[in-house]
Every structure is written in C-alpha cells, then in structure tokens.
Design a protein around this motif. Structure first.
Motif, PDB file in Angstrom:
ATOM      1  N   UNK A 202       0.839  -1.201   0.000  1.00  0.00           N
ATOM      2  CA  UNK A 202       0.000   0.000   0.000  1.00  0.00           C
ATOM      3  C   UNK A 202       0.877   1.255   0.000  1.00  0.00           C
ATOM      4  N   UNK A 203       1.876   1.279   0.904  1.00  0.00           N
ATOM      5  CA  UNK A 203       2.720   2.468   1.032  1.00  0.00           C
ATOM      6  C   UNK A 203       3.537   2.712  -0.240  1.00  0.00           C
ATOM      7  N   UNK A 204       3.940   1.641  -0.937  1.00  0.00           N
ATOM      8  CA  UNK A 204       4.723   1.801  -2.163  1.00  0.00           C
ATOM      9  C   UNK A 204       3.872   2.335  -3.317  1.00  0.00           C
ATOM     10  N   UNK A 205       2.604   1.930  -3.374  1.00  0.00           N
ATOM     11  CA  UNK A 205       1.769   2.235  -4.538  1.00  0.00           C
ATOM     12  C   UNK A 205       0.905   3.482  -4.372  1.00  0.00           C
ATOM     13  N   UNK A 206       0.582   3.875  -3.130  1.00  0.00           N
ATOM     14  CA  UNK A 206      -0.350   4.971  -2.920  1.00  0.00           C
ATOM     15  C   UNK A 206       0.196   6.322  -3.371  1.00  0.00           C
ATOM     16  N   UNK A 207       1.504   6.437  -3.531  1.00  0.00           N
ATOM     17  CA  UNK A 207       2.048   7.722  -3.985  1.00  0.00           C
ATOM     18  C   UNK A 207       1.700   8.010  -5.439  1.00  0.00           C
ATOM     19  N   UNK A 208       1.228   7.024  -6.189  1.00  0.00           N
ATOM     20  CA  UNK A 208       0.849   7.224  -7.583  1.00  0.00           C
ATOM     21  C   UNK A 208      -0.650   7.507  -7.744  1.00  0.00           C
ATOM     22  N   UNK A 209      -1.442   7.253  -6.727  1.00  0.00           N
ATOM     23  CA  UNK A 209      -2.882   7.464  -6.797  1.00  0.00           C
ATOM     24  C   UNK A 209      -3.600   6.594  -5.777  1.00  0.00           C
ATOM     25  N   UNK A 210      -4.928   6.752  -5.707  1.00  0.00           N
ATOM     26  CA  UNK A 210      -5.716   5.988  -4.731  1.00  0.00           C
ATOM     27  C   UNK A 210      -5.671   4.505  -5.060  1.00  0.00           C
ATOM     28  N   UNK A 211      -5.309   3.684  -4.066  1.00  0.00           N
ATOM     29  CA  UNK A 211      -5.291   2.227  -4.205  1.00  0.00           C
ATOM     30  C   UNK A 211      -6.509   1.677  -3.464  1.00  0.00           C
ATOM     31  N   UNK A 212      -7.411   1.027  -4.202  1.00  0.00           N
ATOM     32  CA  UNK A 212      -8.637   0.517  -3.588  1.00  0.00           C
ATOM     33  C   UNK A 212      -8.375  -0.724  -2.748  1.00  0.00           C
TER      34      UNK A 212
END
Length: 313
Positions: A202-212
């Motif tokens: 989650x922490x790695x991917x959320x910087x690119x946009x909302x992760x559902x």
C-alpha cells in the motif's frame, strides 16, 4: 432492528468472517470490507442489505468493547458446552433413569449460569447504547467517505472519457477497474514473504494514486494484485515503481490496461504531425559546374542543391 435475544443467537465472529482470537484491528478491517458491500447508500432498494449492515454494526460494537466481548465469549462458550452435553445426552438416552435425571439437573444449573451471563451481556449492550459508540460512528464515517471517494473517482473518469476519449494520452475502458499483477522473489520457508506485506505494498503504490485494495496470494508466494481507483495511477505505478532495493517488483497489467490510439495518417501534402510539407524551389542544372570541376577548373563556392548534386554523382 435486531434484539438482544436475537443477537445472542448469532455467531458474531462468523458474521464478520474472523477467528475467535482476532485482534481489534482485524475485526475493524473485516467490518469495513463487509460494510462496503451492504451499506444502505449502495443498496437503497434492498432492505436485507440494510438489516445485514445493522447486524455488522452491532457485532462491531460488541467485539471491540472489552467488557462486552468477554461477556459474549462466556455465553458463547456456555452454549457450545450445552450443545455438546445435549449431543452426548442423545447418544446415551437409553441409560438408566437416574443418570438421565442427574444430567438434567446439571443442565438446569448450567442454564442458571447462562441466564446470569446473559444478563451481564445485556447490561453491557445497554451501556454501550446509552453512552453511544464513538468507534462505530467513526467506522461508519470512514465507510461513507470511501464510498463518496469511489463515486467521485468514477464520475471523474467518465467525464474525462466523455470529453476527450482518452486518459493520459491513451484510451481506457471506464467499466473495468485497473488492476496490476505484482511479483517478487519469495521462498516457501521465508516467513516475511520476501519482505512484502499488504501495508508495505500500500505504502509503495499509494504515492501514484488511490489504491482501492491489495490482495496477497495465499497459495502462490511472491504474488499479489493491486486495484487502483484510476487508470492514470495504475499506469504511473506500472512505469515507475521498482519495489524494495533487495527484492524488486515485477509489475504487469491484469485488467484495464490503456490502449494507445492508432496513428493518424494525413494526405494532401501533410505529414503525421499535420504540418504542411515545404517543397524546395527548382534549381538550375549543375552539369556545367560538374564538367568544370572534373577538368580541374574552379567553379567557385558550391552550396545548397548544387553541392548535393555534385556529390550525388
């Protein structure tokens, strides 16, 4: 509305889909996931969904309050013991009358204990309702915010698609939620699963946009699926995210991959960038200059088209 008596007959852990020893954090997480599917705002015409949402809320109230949970666990344990006694009693019903009467007296004594525990649980539930469950209100607020965020994301995608037909220069299917497949190295003996967990992903991917959502495979180690709210966020993660330094991620599209638009071909003297082709003016023949040069004479400065003509021969 579910009464206290009906609540006592329910398996609150089973309703939320958690184990008896689940932590408060796991219970809250399970509540959010199930509440999203049956929230009244998402199911305005389904009364059963509203009833299930209310039951989930009551289960969260009881299982996240220490005193209420202890009382509920005690009565649940007592009921299981009673059921076990009944089963054994049915298996041995052909025994002598004295043995049956003794078991009935034991069951009666246990019933009195259950009544006492039930009264305690009822008192705890009444206390919760009088004081108001701030935890429940906060969880319901978070669920509503997430639903609103999903709606806004869908509306934004639909509006963008309707206006330009593209998202970030590529066409996308707004009916498909973009999903990425994540892979990394992890052995069966590695308890840390290669250093990756749901929170870390989650922490790695959320910087690119909302992760559902991020789902880590239980059967296949070193594998997960990430679900994004927008195609743009998923595309940025696909192009840029490398993962942990010692164990990089391999990212591929699972669903919703954007499709690049086909190149536009133009005619009538224009190229692919729609710029008019500038034609060079005709020049005089350069044969005389070439003959003079071959004869060893001087032809003066040679520029432009004359120079091209000279060396092309």
């Amino acid at each position: 509305m579910t009464t206290t008596k009906e609540l006592l007959q329910m398996d609150l852990y089973g309703l939320l889909g958690v184990e008896d020893a689940a932590t408060e954090k796991e219970i809250k997480k399970a509540y959010r996931q199930k509440a999203l599917t049956c929230h009244p705002d998402k199911n305005p015409d389904n009364p059963k969904a509203a009833e299930l949402f209310h039951q989930l809320s009551q289960a969260l109230e009881v299982l996240t309050d220490a005193a209420a949970r202890v009382a509920y666990d005690q009565i649940r344990k007592a009921k299981k013991q009673a059921e076990e006694r009944t089963r054994k009693l049915d298996d041995k019903r052909k025994k002598i009358k004295l043995d049956l009467e003794a078991r009935e007296r034991e069951a009666e004594a246990q019933s009195l204990e259950e009544v006492k525990i039930t009264r305690t649980l009822e008192e705890e539930i009444a206390r919760l309702r009088e004081e108001g469950s701030r935890q429940l209100q906060e969880e319901q607020r978070l669920v509503k915010e997430q639903i609103q965020k999903e709606r806004e994301g869908r509306l934004h995608t639909e509006n963008t698609t309707a206006q330009s037909g593209t998202v970030g220069g590529t066409r996308s299917n707004s009916n498909v939620t973009p999903k990425l497949k994540l892979k990394w190295n992890s052995s069966k003996e590695d308890e840390t699963n290669g250093g990756y967990s749901q929170d870390i992903l989650f922490s790695l991917l959320q910087k690119y946009g909302d992760v559902l959502n991020v789902l880590i495979s239980r059967k296949k180690r070193g594998s997960a699926v990430a679900e994004f709210a927008t195609v743009k966020g998923a595309e940025l993660a696909y192009k840029n995210e490398m993962g942990l330094m010692g164990n990089p991620l391999k990212i591929s599209w699972l669903e919703g991959e954007p499709v690049a638009p086909a190149p536009v071909l133009h005619s009538h003297g224009t190229d692919s960038l729609s710029r008019p082709i500038q034609l060079l003016p005709p020049v005089a023949p350069c044969g005389a200059a070439l003959q003079t040069f071959l004869a060893g004479g001087s032809v003066g400065p040679v520029r432009g088209r004359q120079q091209a003509c000279l060396f092309s021969r």
